[in-house]
Design a protein around this motif. Structure first.
Motif, PDB file in Angstrom:
ATOM      1  N   ASN A   2       3.729   3.759  -6.356  1.00  9.73           N
ATOM      2  CA  ASN A   2       4.349   2.703  -7.138  1.00  9.73           C
ATOM      3  C   ASN A   2       3.571   1.415  -6.975  1.00  9.73           C
ATOM      4  OD1 ASN A   2       6.474   4.407  -7.951  1.00  9.73           O
ATOM      5  ND2 ASN A   2       7.516   4.077  -5.982  1.00  9.73           N
ATOM      6  N   SER A   3       3.119   0.845  -8.076  1.00 10.37           N
ATOM      7  CA  SER A   3       2.305  -0.361  -8.027  1.00 10.37           C
ATOM      8  C   SER A   3       2.830  -1.390  -9.004  1.00 10.37           C
ATOM      9  CB  SER A   3       0.845  -0.037  -8.380  1.00 10.37           C
ATOM     10  OG  SER A   3       0.321   0.933  -7.513  1.00 10.37           O
ATOM     11  N   THR A   4       2.704  -2.648  -8.641  1.00 13.93           N
ATOM     12  CA  THR A   4       2.970  -3.746  -9.553  1.00 13.93           C
ATOM     13  C   THR A   4       1.832  -3.805 -10.561  1.00 13.93           C
ATOM     14  OG1 THR A   4       4.140  -4.988  -7.868  1.00 13.93           O
ATOM     15  CG2 THR A   4       3.221  -6.251  -9.696  1.00 13.93           C
ATOM     16  N   HIS A  32      -5.229   3.383  -6.730  1.00 16.24           N
ATOM     17  CA  HIS A  32      -4.211   2.611  -7.451  1.00 16.24           C
ATOM     18  C   HIS A  32      -4.782   1.976  -8.719  1.00 16.24           C
ATOM     19  CE1 HIS A  32      -0.740   2.762  -4.658  1.00 16.24           C
ATOM     20  NE2 HIS A  32      -1.675   3.034  -3.778  1.00 16.24           N
ATOM     21  N   LEU A 331      -2.834  -1.618  -0.303  1.00 20.34           N
ATOM     22  CA  LEU A 331      -1.468  -1.434  -0.798  1.00 20.34           C
ATOM     23  C   LEU A 331      -0.818  -2.764  -1.147  1.00 20.34           C
ATOM     24  CD1 LEU A 331      -0.162   1.343   1.648  1.00 20.34           C
ATOM     25  CD2 LEU A 331      -0.839   1.607  -0.756  1.00 20.34           C
ATOM     26  N   ARG A 335       0.748  -3.873  -4.763  1.00 12.73           N
ATOM     27  CA  ARG A 335       2.191  -4.109  -4.868  1.00 12.73           C
ATOM     28  C   ARG A 335       2.569  -5.548  -5.191  1.00 12.73           C
ATOM     29  NH1 ARG A 335       3.325  -0.537   0.615  1.00 12.73           N
ATOM     30  NH2 ARG A 335       3.186   1.526  -0.396  1.00 12.73           N
ATOM     31  N   HIS A 336       1.606  -6.453  -5.192  1.00 16.18           N
ATOM     32  CA  HIS A 336       1.900  -7.852  -5.484  1.00 16.18           C
ATOM     33  C   HIS A 336       1.189  -8.282  -6.758  1.00 16.18           C
ATOM     34  CE1 HIS A 336       3.060  -7.597  -1.242  1.00 16.18           C
ATOM     35  NE2 HIS A 336       3.810  -8.662  -1.455  1.00 16.18           N
ATOM     36  N   ASN A 337       1.768  -9.257  -7.415  1.00 15.82           N
ATOM     37  CA  ASN A 337       1.208  -9.660  -8.704  1.00 15.82           C
ATOM     38  C   ASN A 337       0.229 -10.812  -8.598  1.00 15.82           C
ATOM     39  OD1 ASN A 337       2.898 -11.795  -8.209  1.00 15.82           O
ATOM     40  ND2 ASN A 337       4.369 -11.285  -9.845  1.00 15.82           N
ATOM     41  N   ALA A 342      -0.643 -11.129  -1.965  1.00  9.40           N
ATOM     42  CA  ALA A 342      -1.065  -9.916  -1.264  1.00  9.40           C
ATOM     43  C   ALA A 342      -1.686 -10.258   0.086  1.00  9.40           C
ATOM     44  CB  ALA A 342      -2.052  -9.138  -2.124  1.00  9.40           C
TER      45      ALA A 342
END
Length: 398
Positions: A2-4, A32, A331, A335-337, A342
């Motif tokens: 799961n990724s942003t 990713h 990761l 996961r951060h925009n 990050a």
């Protein structure tokens, strides 16, 4: 996974250093869908000898390899039997002789070169730019960094990741810290075709490692793949080799004679690690970054591995934590925009973990202290493996 959603335009990510940490970071990023470029001074992955063997721990290095999708490939190459550990006194008394169960996979061994090839070959073609030695990295007004390499090329990066080891050229962008000598230096010795040409060394080392210390000195040996053994002759000395004062470190016979003098009284079965090696000794002083090493949040740049937390080799944490660093940074980016968010998330986890691990200098003081060790000072190697498994379970349950 799961990724942003990756910001548009995608950030230009540059990793300096194609060691285990930098390559792990790149591999997880690519899994990713995030583009990355790794720059390394070597001409290729196998341009030079990568060093000895590594034990990859279930609670760190193996977690990173699983996120990288390479854990099965690692186990196919690794040597579980390499976890064997024999501890001796300087007089040859056996203090411990740990033999791992056949199914013990908490910390199997792999040659550094094999690990590097596994990681490098997993990346998209062109990800690693070999033959690129970083000359300078300069912050620009727009928050990016301009990278200049010794071969004359330049590039700009929105995120600069220093994975370039003990003498990092990226570190000065965030910290004034520099490595300090521990007072312990290794002289590395090599034994080829050990089972046929050096049977006494093969018997001494067995499938894993042999470790003997006393009176501020030590003789350590580890089996690598392909019938190769590396030995490390440990001395308390300053960085310039003053304990071998007057000896040309390039003169193998002179160094051998000086070492034999220093190891007078040691068991002859151990002294073969000084007398029987193939080729010259390699001078390897041990440095650390005093822990805790921290730095203020710096937009657009961060560190991992030895560039962030250079440790003494005992405990095998260096490469393991470097790989976990690389994995967690990748990761965080997925996961951060934003790059800044990050970095903040990654450093918030990595820096406390590195501080808790420490720099290992105290362990060197204990191991290479005065007098002799005894069996009560030998770690419980079976319990150590169980701790790796418990740590892995705790990490995955977070």
């Amino acid at each position: 996974m799961n990724s942003t959603p990756i910001p548009t335009p995608a950030p230009r990510i540059a990793v300096i250093g194609a060691g285990p940490g930098g390559l792990t970071c790149a591999r997880v990023l690519e899994r990713h869908g995030i583009a990355v470029t790794v720059y390394d001074r070597d001409a290729s992955a196998d341009a030079r000898n990568q060093g000895g063997t590594l034990d990859l721990h279930a609670d760190s290095g193996q977690i990173a390899l699983k996120e990288a999708g390479l854990l099965d490939e690692f186990f196919a190459l690794a040597r579980p039997e390499g976890q064997a550990m024999r501890v001796l006194s300087r007089h040859g008394e056996v203090l411990a002789d740990y033999r791992p169960p056949a199914d013990e996979n908490a910390a199997p061994e792999i040659d550094r070169g094999q690990l590097r090839t596994l990681l490098a070959d997993s990346l998209a073609p062109g990800t690693v730019r070999w033959g690129h030695t970083l000359r300078s990295a300069a912050a620009r007004p727009d928050g990016t960094h301009r990278l200049t390499f010794e071969n004359g090329t330049t590039t700009d990066a929105d995120l600069l990741i220093g994975a370039d080891g003990a003498w990092s050229r990226v570190r000065p962008l965030v910290s004034d810290a520099t490595p300090v000598h521990t007072g312990v230096t290794f002289l590395e010795a090599h034994f080829d075709h050990v089972d046929t040409d050096h049977p006494a060394v093969a018997e001494l080392v067995g499938d894993g490692q042999t470790f003997a210390t006393g009176d501020h000195k030590g003789l350590l040996a580890q089996r690598n793949s392909n019938q190769h053994v590396r030995a490390y002759i440990a001395l308390r000395e300053d960085v310039d080799g003053e304990s071998l004062a007057g000896t040309d470190l390039g003169d193998t016979e002179a160094v051998r004679a000086a070492l034999l003098e220093k190891f007078t009284g040691w068991d002859e079965r151990l002294r073969i690690l000084i007398t029987d090696n193939d080729g010259p000794y390699v001078h390897r002083p041990l440095f650390v970054l005093p822990a805790p090493h921290t730095w203020p949040h710096t937009p657009g740049v961060t560190l991992l591995g030895d560039a962030a937390h250079l440790m003494a080799p005992f405990g095998g944490n260096g490469a393991n934590l470097a790989m976990l660093d690389g994995c967690e940074l990748a990761l965080a980016l997925a996961r951060h925009n934003s790059v800044d968010a990050a970095i903040t998330a990654y450093e918030g986890t990595m820096l406390p973990r590195a501080a808790e691990a420490g720099d290992g200098a105290d362990a060197l003081d204990r191991v290479f202290g005065p007098g002799d060790r005894d069996a009560t000072e030998v770690p419980d190697f079976g319990r150590e493996k169980e701790e790796y498994r418990r740590g892995a379970a705790a990490y995955r349950s977070r």
